[in-house]
Scaffold this motif. Structure first.
Motif, PDB file in Angstrom:
ATOM      1  N   ARG A 134       7.302  -5.893  -2.061  1.00 31.00           N
ATOM      2  CA  ARG A 134       7.575  -5.167  -0.810  1.00 31.00           C
ATOM      3  C   ARG A 134       8.474  -3.954  -1.045  1.00 31.00           C
ATOM      4  O   ARG A 134       8.557  -3.065  -0.201  1.00 31.00           O
ATOM      5  CB  ARG A 134       8.220  -6.101   0.215  1.00 31.00           C
ATOM      6  CG  ARG A 134       7.271  -7.167   0.765  1.00 31.00           C
ATOM      7  CD  ARG A 134       7.969  -8.006   1.833  1.00 31.00           C
ATOM      8  NE  ARG A 134       7.186  -9.142   2.277  1.00 31.00           N
ATOM      9  CZ  ARG A 134       6.225  -9.095   3.184  1.00 31.00           C
ATOM     10  NH1 ARG A 134       5.893  -7.928   3.727  1.00 31.00           N
ATOM     11  NH2 ARG A 134       5.581 -10.196   3.544  1.00 31.00           N
ATOM     12  N   ASN A 186      -5.075 -10.285   4.735  1.00 28.68           N
ATOM     13  CA  ASN A 186      -4.928 -10.162   6.186  1.00 28.68           C
ATOM     14  C   ASN A 186      -3.464 -10.159   6.595  1.00 28.68           C
ATOM     15  O   ASN A 186      -3.047  -9.400   7.479  1.00 28.68           O
ATOM     16  CB  ASN A 186      -5.672 -11.303   6.888  1.00 28.68           C
ATOM     17  CG  ASN A 186      -7.175 -11.138   6.820  1.00 28.68           C
ATOM     18  OD1 ASN A 186      -7.675 -10.046   6.521  1.00 28.68           O
ATOM     19  ND2 ASN A 186      -7.903 -12.205   7.093  1.00 28.68           N
ATOM     20  N   GLU A 187      -2.658 -11.013   5.953  1.00 31.46           N
ATOM     21  CA  GLU A 187      -1.236 -11.061   6.305  1.00 31.46           C
ATOM     22  C   GLU A 187      -0.504  -9.786   5.897  1.00 31.46           C
ATOM     23  O   GLU A 187       0.366  -9.294   6.624  1.00 31.46           O
ATOM     24  CB  GLU A 187      -0.563 -12.256   5.618  1.00 31.46           C
ATOM     25  CG  GLU A 187       0.932 -12.342   5.951  1.00 31.46           C
ATOM     26  CD  GLU A 187       1.685 -13.408   5.173  1.00 31.46           C
ATOM     27  OE1 GLU A 187       2.915 -13.499   5.362  1.00 31.46           O
ATOM     28  OE2 GLU A 187       1.053 -14.143   4.380  1.00 31.46           O
ATOM     29  N   ARG A 189      -1.791  -6.720   5.116  1.00 29.94           N
ATOM     30  CA  ARG A 189      -2.456  -5.435   5.397  1.00 29.94           C
ATOM     31  C   ARG A 189      -1.509  -4.450   6.068  1.00 29.94           C
ATOM     32  O   ARG A 189      -1.428  -3.275   5.709  1.00 29.94           O
ATOM     33  CB  ARG A 189      -3.673  -5.694   6.292  1.00 29.94           C
ATOM     34  CG  ARG A 189      -4.641  -4.531   6.416  1.00 29.94           C
ATOM     35  CD  ARG A 189      -5.731  -4.867   7.428  1.00 29.94           C
ATOM     36  NE  ARG A 189      -6.429  -6.094   7.104  1.00 29.94           N
ATOM     37  CZ  ARG A 189      -7.591  -6.164   6.461  1.00 29.94           C
ATOM     38  NH1 ARG A 189      -8.164  -5.055   6.056  1.00 29.94           N
ATOM     39  NH2 ARG A 189      -8.162  -7.320   6.223  1.00 29.94           N
ATOM     40  N   LYS A 190      -0.764  -4.938   7.055  1.00 27.11           N
ATOM     41  CA  LYS A 190       0.130  -4.057   7.824  1.00 27.11           C
ATOM     42  C   LYS A 190       1.268  -3.506   6.974  1.00 27.11           C
ATOM     43  O   LYS A 190       1.909  -2.504   7.322  1.00 27.11           O
ATOM     44  CB  LYS A 190       0.703  -4.809   9.028  1.00 27.11           C
ATOM     45  CG  LYS A 190       1.626  -5.961   8.671  1.00 27.11           C
ATOM     46  CD  LYS A 190       2.065  -6.739   9.896  1.00 27.11           C
ATOM     47  CE  LYS A 190       3.096  -7.815   9.562  1.00 27.11           C
ATOM     48  NZ  LYS A 190       2.610  -8.776   8.527  1.00 27.11           N
ATOM     49  N   ASP A 191       1.533  -4.168   5.841  1.00 27.06           N
ATOM     50  CA  ASP A 191       2.614  -3.740   4.956  1.00 27.06           C
ATOM     51  C   ASP A 191       2.132  -2.825   3.831  1.00 27.06           C
ATOM     52  O   ASP A 191       2.921  -2.447   2.956  1.00 27.06           O
ATOM     53  CB  ASP A 191       3.295  -4.974   4.342  1.00 27.06           C
ATOM     54  CG  ASP A 191       3.803  -5.934   5.397  1.00 27.06           C
ATOM     55  OD1 ASP A 191       4.294  -5.455   6.443  1.00 27.06           O
ATOM     56  OD2 ASP A 191       3.708  -7.157   5.191  1.00 27.06           O
ATOM     57  N   GLY A 192       0.842  -2.520   3.838  1.00 27.79           N
ATOM     58  CA  GLY A 192       0.310  -1.628   2.807  1.00 27.79           C
ATOM     59  C   GLY A 192       0.056  -2.286   1.468  1.00 27.79           C
ATOM     60  O   GLY A 192      -0.147  -1.605   0.464  1.00 27.79           O
TER      61      GLY A 192
END
Length: 247
Positions: A134, A186-187, A189-192
């Protein structure tokens, strides 16, 4: 951020496809962490590819956490995770001869051992290093699967896998790995974080008693491509060298 500053962890990288991936990532200028169960073999492989050895048995939860702390202490983050470590359960045999995998007679302990490394080990390693991924501006996760994971291909009685013996351990473990890949993608994806599964093809390695017809370098190439995707690259996919593999 230059390519030379990227940090990549490859599990099961002391030989075979993992070592080939480590070598190619190092050639791209990445700092490559060569994960292996045997410290001496990991050191030898790391020296050969120009990387750093890290003792890592993906089935050892405490060891996985320890490795993650070592990566954090020394490098502060991770840009690429290649979950390559895997076992067949049958040792070094041609997949066409793996009679101990036949579902009706399989040893459940063998199935458990295969899933422990090929599925649960991937969860353990991924979750342990996710905080480090992250911190990367372009985190990538590649799970090394197999064409044998494809339900579409393996259920076709006239297809390319019709000659393979049925498997209750290795093939289902790789199918589960593909399913897991989609869920992580899917989990995250929003974090790139781009998460994909790869089928390297039938590569000449110890795991198939060197019956494969692709070189390690050829098998590693698609893994490296998915590990170095640009921001517009796919996620939640399953790919081989010639394109998407059917689920």
């Amino acid at each position: 951020m230059g390519e030379q500053q990227k940090v990549a962890l490859v599990t099961g990288a002391n030989k075979g496809i993992g070592r080939g991936v480590a070598e190619q990532l190092a050639a791209l200028g990445m700092t490559v962490l060569v994960g292996g169960r045997d410290p001496r073999r990991a050191e030898e492989a790391a020296a050969a590819v120009g990387g750093h050895a890290i003792t890592l048995d993906v089935a050892d939860a405490a060891g996985v956490r320890r490795a993650a702390r070592q990566i954090e202490d020394r490098f502060g983050r991770l840009d690429v995770l290649v979950n390559n470590a895997g076992i067949t359960g049958s040792g070094q045999v041609d997949p066409a001869d793996a009679r101990d995998q036949i579902p009706s007679t399989v040893d459940l302990d063998m199935v458990r051992a295969v899933f422990e490394t090929n599925v649960f080990g991937v969860i353990a390693v991924t979750n342990a290093v996710l905080p480090l991924l992250r911190r990367s501006p372009a985190p990538r996760i590649v799970n090394v699967s197999s064409h044998a994971a494809s339900l579409t291909l393996t259920s076709d009685p006239d297809g390319p896998f019709a000659a393979l013996l049925p498997s209750a351990a290795y093939s289902p473990s790789k199918t589960a790995l593909c399913a897991l890949t989609v869920q992580y993608a899917n989990e995250l994806r929003k974090d790139g974080v781009l998460v994909n599964a790869v089928a390297p093809g039938f590569v000449d390695t110890d795991s198939n008693n060197h019956t494969g017809f692709l070189t390690v370098a050829q098998g590693a190439a698609v893994v490296v491509r998915l590990a170095t995707l640009g921001p517009d690259g796919p996620t939640a996919g399953f790919f081989a060298e010639d394109g998407p593999v059917p689920w």
